[in-house]
Design a protein around this motif. Structure first.
Motif, mmCIF file in Angstrom:
data_model
loop_
_atom_site.group_PDB
_atom_site.id
_atom_site.type_symbol
_atom_site.label_atom_id
_atom_site.label_comp_id
_atom_site.label_asym_id
_atom_site.label_seq_id
_atom_site.Cartn_x
_atom_site.Cartn_y
_atom_site.Cartn_z
ATOM 1 N N GLU A 182 -5.221 -7.375 8.276
ATOM 2 C CA GLU A 182 -4.026 -7.604 7.349
ATOM 3 C C GLU A 182 -4.251 -6.543 5.981
ATOM 4 O O GLU A 182 -5.420 -6.589 5.667
ATOM 5 C CB GLU A 182 -4.154 -9.077 7.095
ATOM 6 C CG GLU A 182 -3.130 -9.222 5.930
ATOM 7 C CD GLU A 182 -3.421 -10.779 5.408
ATOM 8 O OE1 GLU A 182 -3.440 -11.669 6.326
ATOM 9 O OE2 GLU A 182 -3.353 -11.114 4.123
ATOM 10 N N LEU A 183 -3.298 -6.068 5.604
ATOM 11 C CA LEU A 183 -3.645 -5.250 4.421
ATOM 12 C C LEU A 183 -3.065 -5.888 3.134
ATOM 13 O O LEU A 183 -1.794 -6.556 3.182
ATOM 14 C CB LEU A 183 -2.936 -4.014 4.705
ATOM 15 C CG LEU A 183 -3.417 -2.904 5.823
ATOM 16 C CD1 LEU A 183 -2.628 -1.646 6.173
ATOM 17 C CD2 LEU A 183 -4.917 -2.722 5.588
ATOM 18 N N ARG A 184 -3.694 -5.814 2.058
ATOM 19 C CA ARG A 184 -3.168 -6.255 0.687
ATOM 20 C C ARG A 184 -3.322 -4.998 -0.239
ATOM 21 O O ARG A 184 -4.539 -4.645 -0.585
ATOM 22 C CB ARG A 184 -4.029 -7.557 0.381
ATOM 23 C CG ARG A 184 -4.172 -8.586 1.415
ATOM 24 C CD ARG A 184 -4.600 -9.729 0.846
ATOM 25 N NE ARG A 184 -4.683 -10.676 2.017
ATOM 26 C CZ ARG A 184 -5.204 -12.000 1.558
ATOM 27 N NH1 ARG A 184 -5.786 -12.152 0.517
ATOM 28 N NH2 ARG A 184 -5.493 -12.931 2.631
ATOM 29 N N GLY A 185 -2.188 -4.693 -0.967
ATOM 30 C CA GLY A 185 -2.233 -3.459 -1.572
ATOM 31 C C GLY A 185 -1.950 -3.660 -2.952
ATOM 32 O O GLY A 185 -1.278 -4.618 -3.382
ATOM 33 N N CYS A 186 -2.501 -2.782 -4.104
ATOM 34 C CA CYS A 186 -1.897 -2.907 -5.237
ATOM 35 C C CYS A 186 -0.565 -2.300 -5.300
ATOM 36 O O CYS A 186 -0.030 -1.908 -4.301
ATOM 37 C CB CYS A 186 -2.750 -1.907 -6.134
ATOM 38 S SG CYS A 186 -2.648 0.144 -5.805
ATOM 39 N N GLU A 187 0.191 -2.159 -6.392
ATOM 40 C CA GLU A 187 1.443 -1.740 -6.442
ATOM 41 C C GLU A 187 1.818 -0.351 -5.957
ATOM 42 O O GLU A 187 2.530 -0.060 -5.247
ATOM 43 C CB GLU A 187 2.071 -1.811 -7.834
ATOM 44 C CG GLU A 187 3.678 -2.545 -7.905
ATOM 45 C CD GLU A 187 3.850 -2.841 -9.434
ATOM 46 O OE1 GLU A 187 4.457 -2.123 -10.080
ATOM 47 O OE2 GLU A 187 3.429 -4.046 -9.839
ATOM 48 N N ARG A 188 1.024 0.437 -6.423
ATOM 49 C CA ARG A 188 1.125 2.008 -6.025
ATOM 50 C C ARG A 188 0.845 1.953 -4.388
ATOM 51 O O ARG A 188 1.435 2.947 -3.862
ATOM 52 C CB ARG A 188 0.306 2.940 -6.662
ATOM 53 C CG ARG A 188 0.755 2.990 -8.183
ATOM 54 C CD ARG A 188 -0.414 3.506 -8.998
ATOM 55 N NE ARG A 188 -0.457 4.966 -8.957
ATOM 56 C CZ ARG A 188 -0.898 5.776 -9.488
ATOM 57 N NH1 ARG A 188 -2.052 5.514 -10.055
ATOM 58 N NH2 ARG A 188 -1.077 7.197 -9.154
ATOM 59 N N THR A 189 -0.022 1.443 -3.836
ATOM 60 C CA THR A 189 -0.440 1.339 -2.419
ATOM 61 C C THR A 189 0.871 0.751 -1.666
ATOM 62 O O THR A 189 1.244 1.480 -0.663
ATOM 63 C CB THR A 189 -1.417 0.467 -2.204
ATOM 64 O OG1 THR A 189 -2.679 0.696 -2.827
ATOM 65 C CG2 THR A 189 -1.655 0.296 -0.546
ATOM 66 N N ARG A 190 1.685 -0.163 -2.081
ATOM 67 C CA ARG A 190 2.903 -0.723 -1.592
ATOM 68 C C ARG A 190 4.030 0.360 -1.628
ATOM 69 O O ARG A 190 4.982 -0.045 -0.995
ATOM 70 C CB ARG A 190 3.209 -2.274 -2.012
ATOM 71 C CG ARG A 190 1.808 -2.976 -1.602
ATOM 72 C CD ARG A 190 2.158 -4.515 -2.498
ATOM 73 N NE ARG A 190 3.061 -5.280 -1.569
ATOM 74 C CZ ARG A 190 4.143 -5.887 -2.136
ATOM 75 N NH1 ARG A 190 4.298 -5.692 -3.606
ATOM 76 N NH2 ARG A 190 4.993 -6.399 -1.588
ATOM 77 N N ASP A 191 3.851 1.105 -2.584
ATOM 78 C CA ASP A 191 4.947 2.300 -2.558
ATOM 79 C C ASP A 191 4.854 2.896 -1.504
ATOM 80 O O ASP A 191 5.746 3.587 -0.972
ATOM 81 C CB ASP A 191 4.843 2.947 -3.678
ATOM 82 C CG ASP A 191 5.466 2.287 -5.100
ATOM 83 O OD1 ASP A 191 5.853 1.258 -4.635
ATOM 84 O OD2 ASP A 191 5.112 2.625 -6.274
ATOM 85 N N LEU A 192 3.685 3.198 -0.711
ATOM 86 C CA LEU A 192 3.439 4.040 0.113
ATOM 87 C C LEU A 192 3.324 3.512 1.665
ATOM 88 O O LEU A 192 3.564 4.107 2.695
ATOM 89 C CB LEU A 192 2.014 4.862 0.075
ATOM 90 C CG LEU A 192 1.906 5.693 -1.277
ATOM 91 C CD1 LEU A 192 0.398 6.318 -1.423
ATOM 92 C CD2 LEU A 192 3.121 7.065 -1.157
ATOM 93 N N ILE A 193 2.873 2.223 1.787
ATOM 94 C CA ILE A 193 2.542 1.795 3.075
ATOM 95 C C ILE A 193 3.213 0.268 2.951
ATOM 96 O O ILE A 193 3.080 -0.272 1.961
ATOM 97 C CB ILE A 193 1.264 1.749 3.544
ATOM 98 C CG1 ILE A 193 0.263 0.865 2.597
ATOM 99 C CG2 ILE A 193 0.539 3.075 3.783
ATOM 100 C CD1 ILE A 193 -1.223 0.752 2.964
ATOM 101 N N GLN A 194 3.271 -0.271 4.211
ATOM 102 C CA GLN A 194 3.474 -1.654 4.108
ATOM 103 C C GLN A 194 2.297 -2.721 4.006
ATOM 104 O O GLN A 194 1.320 -2.330 4.666
ATOM 105 C CB GLN A 194 4.018 -1.932 5.499
ATOM 106 C CG GLN A 194 5.642 -2.309 5.262
ATOM 107 C CD GLN A 194 5.980 -3.315 6.362
ATOM 108 O OE1 GLN A 194 5.576 -3.071 7.640
ATOM 109 N NE2 GLN A 194 7.112 -4.074 6.014
#
Lengths: 419, 419
Positions: free
Chosen positions: B290-302
């Protein structure tokens, strides 16, 4: 001040932590330049230092501080010179930070080694001597640590004046002001805060009497590098060269009575006691040293009877307890039982027993054919010492630059993975 | 038992202290013979071990111990073989005790060096795995320390059976029985006593969950070698070889989720995030992480949104937090702020930034181009480990034989005195 002591100390702690990150990457050259710049500032501000110190001395005299402490408090021109020289000596010492040892390859393909790194933030708590401010600051700075210094309230004006010189020096070479911070309040709550901030302070070094150190150790939530008693022994073995034994024992007791490395108990093998003790006792008597002996000792020389309490007393005075023992095992047993794990010596020409003494006496310094008063950072070549540790973990004995660092593992791969 | 727990523990402590004096002078050869003799005894008493363990397993099953702990408790033939092999491996390791380094002459004429010596008496407090009894006993014995072992009450019968084998081995080579003592009572007061006897115990090594370790650290009056969190990071630098970065990050997370060296947060330089993250994310998704990302990460991946709490969480599970940072400074700042000073890695082909990462990341292991899951005593070549320390003083990182020793000063003179 308008903020609370705890808010003030938190601010110092946060600033120290941030400064410690900068110091961890500061080059040896720049640290040395800072030490020189602080030395220059002390030289330039000599008059301000003397004036501030004079105010402390006047106030302390009025408050009835005892003469020995007044003497320690006073900054003479010679003591200022000694601080300046101390800074230059620390600048000349090799920098322990960054050294990598035992770098070796593992079957997995990675390389492993150990790198020496600063501890981080060091809190120093000390009493009246203002020169400790410079000694401690210079050792911590050279080893890449940020420092928070809490001196005695009677020296606050002197310490502020010294702190101003340190700040000048740091600013001149572009290091953060929080690399060295002097606590500006004399409120005792500051000590309580300093020793309970593990998030900002990595280790506490208290310098002062046993009561101070025990109180701090009991209350601290941060590791403390402790120096408790110095109950030091010299053991005269059956194979001792008795002329050497006499001069070693005499020096160990009489070099200076008040130092922690002074011998407090002399142990003598029964086989040489009759030959050795009478002449030895005469030398101590001539010097005015009071002798307290076990029963067998008192059969050979004049001495007061030693009580059980004598064996575990640190006199720090011209008093010596003497005990006759049946050989090495009894000597080692006595030292490990009654001693304080500080510094103990054997006088012998026998190799096997000297090796056993070194291995089995559980003290931070063990000596063969040398007096215990050598236990000192300068004599050991550390350049300076921040204290003498009687702990067993981390640093034991005189603590210099290396004792203010630790080692972390460094691992090098080239994309290797664990399978 | 008829005596009180505290009297019982004092008796163990006194016996351990006495045994530690003997072990301090025991030769490497004799210690190795003892390790072999214990290995032989385990082999001979295999059936008794299995029978005693079976009783523990039955009782623990009845008491509803959770399956993971039941598995740890069970002694299979393979696990007994592993204990026997472990003893042989420890016997084959070099003995750190007695090594003298940096012996050098001083202007006064004395010679000074540092000698490696055992710590003395080590208390080990652990939970269900009975194999820890052998691992800990063998490392402590080889490093010349006496040990007091306090295992979990659910493993008491297994530990007693193992202790019987240890006693056989010690007796065979003439070492004192108190060199290794297993606490025979399951009374919890025994732990309280063990951690508050500084006169008999030099250091405590707790092995278990964070709660156990924190409780022991808070109550102990003896130094504790602690292992708290393992919040480990991999930082993918702008100059990373992205193929290496992908396999390193994948291995760091997925080698085993439950180990303390598992990566919990992936940091990626913004300059390479767009190239690197999509393929990386696909590999983790295929593996079910399971991936949990910062905002910029979530612009690139789900990815799910990472909260502030994610950055300081040790998942020990197939969950990964991902953050995009603006270069090395921000990465180091993140690691030092949110991490647990355990193990952190940079992936880069840039020499200068790799050097800065090694110097400035304040963790017990710092790695270049290698996954954090390598943080392990066997992988580091220590032969075995008694734990992984997240402390800064004394031992940092995986603790093997060297971490169970300290150094004292040795001083040689020939009648020299201090002038």
């Amino acid at each position: 001040m308008t903020e609370s002591v705890s808010a003030y100390m938190t601010r110092l702690g946060q600033a120290a932590r941030a400064a410690s990150r900068v110091l961890a990457r500061t080059s040896t050259g720049q640290k040395n330049l800072a030490l020189s710049a602080i030395a220059d500032a002390l030289g330039e501000d000599r008059e301000a230092l003397v004036a501030a110190n004079a105010e402390d001395v006047v106030a302390a005299t009025a408050a009835g501080l005892e003469p020995a402490l007044l003497d320690r408090l006073t900054l003479t021109p010679a003591r200022i010179d000694a601080m300046i020289n101390g800074l230059k000596q620390v600048a000349a010492l090799p920098d322990p930070v960054g050294a990598v040892r035992d770098l070796s390859a593992r079957p997995s393909g990675i390389q492993i080694g150990k790198m020496r790194v600063p501890l981080g933030v060091i809190g120093i708590i000390y009493e009246s001597r203002p020169n400790v401010t410079i000694d401690a600051a210079s050792l911590c700075l050279k080893s890449g640590n940020a420092t928070i210094l809490r001196g005695g309230s009677e020296a606050i004006r002197s310490n502020r004046a010294i702190a101003a010189c340190i700040q000048k020096g740091l600013a001149k070479v572009g290091l953060p002001a929080a690399a060295v911070q002097v606590v500006e309040t004399t409120d005792r709550a500051a000590v309580g805060a300093l020793i309970t901030m593990p998030e900002f302070v990595d280790v506490i070094v208290p310098r002062g009497g046993k009561n101070l150190i025990e109180r701090i150790s009991n209350d601290a939530r941060v590791p403390v590098i402790k120096h408790l008693d110095g109950i030091c022994h010299v053991y005269v073995d059956e194979a001792a060269d008795l002329a050497k034994a006499e001069s070693i024992a005499f020096n160990a007791k009489c070099y200076r009575y008040g130092i922690c490395g002074a011998m407090e108990t002399l142990l003598v093998d029964a086989k040489v006691a009759e030959t050795f003790l009478p002449a030895m006792a005469r030398r101590f008597e001539e010097k005015g040293v009071e002798l307290r002996g076990c029963e067998r000792t008192r059969d050979l020389i004049q001495a007061l009877p030693a009580t059980e309490a004598d064996w575990s007393t640190e006199y720090l005075a011209p008093i010596l307890s003497i005990r006759i023992v049946e050989g090495l095992d009894e000597a080692i047993e006595h030292i490990n039982h009654y001693g304080s794990h500080h510094t103990d010596a054997i006088v012998t020409e026998n190799l096997g027993r000297s090796r056993r003494f070194l291995a089995e006496v559980d003290s931070s310094s063990v000596m063969v054919n040398a007096p215990t008063c050598f236990a000192d950072g300068f004599e050991y070549g550390l350049g300076a010492e921040i204290g003498i540790s009687t702990d067993k973990l981390h640093a034991r004995g005189p603590v210099g630059l290396e004792g203010l660092t630790s080692e972390k593992y460094v691992v090098f791969g080239d994309g290797h993975v664990r399978s």
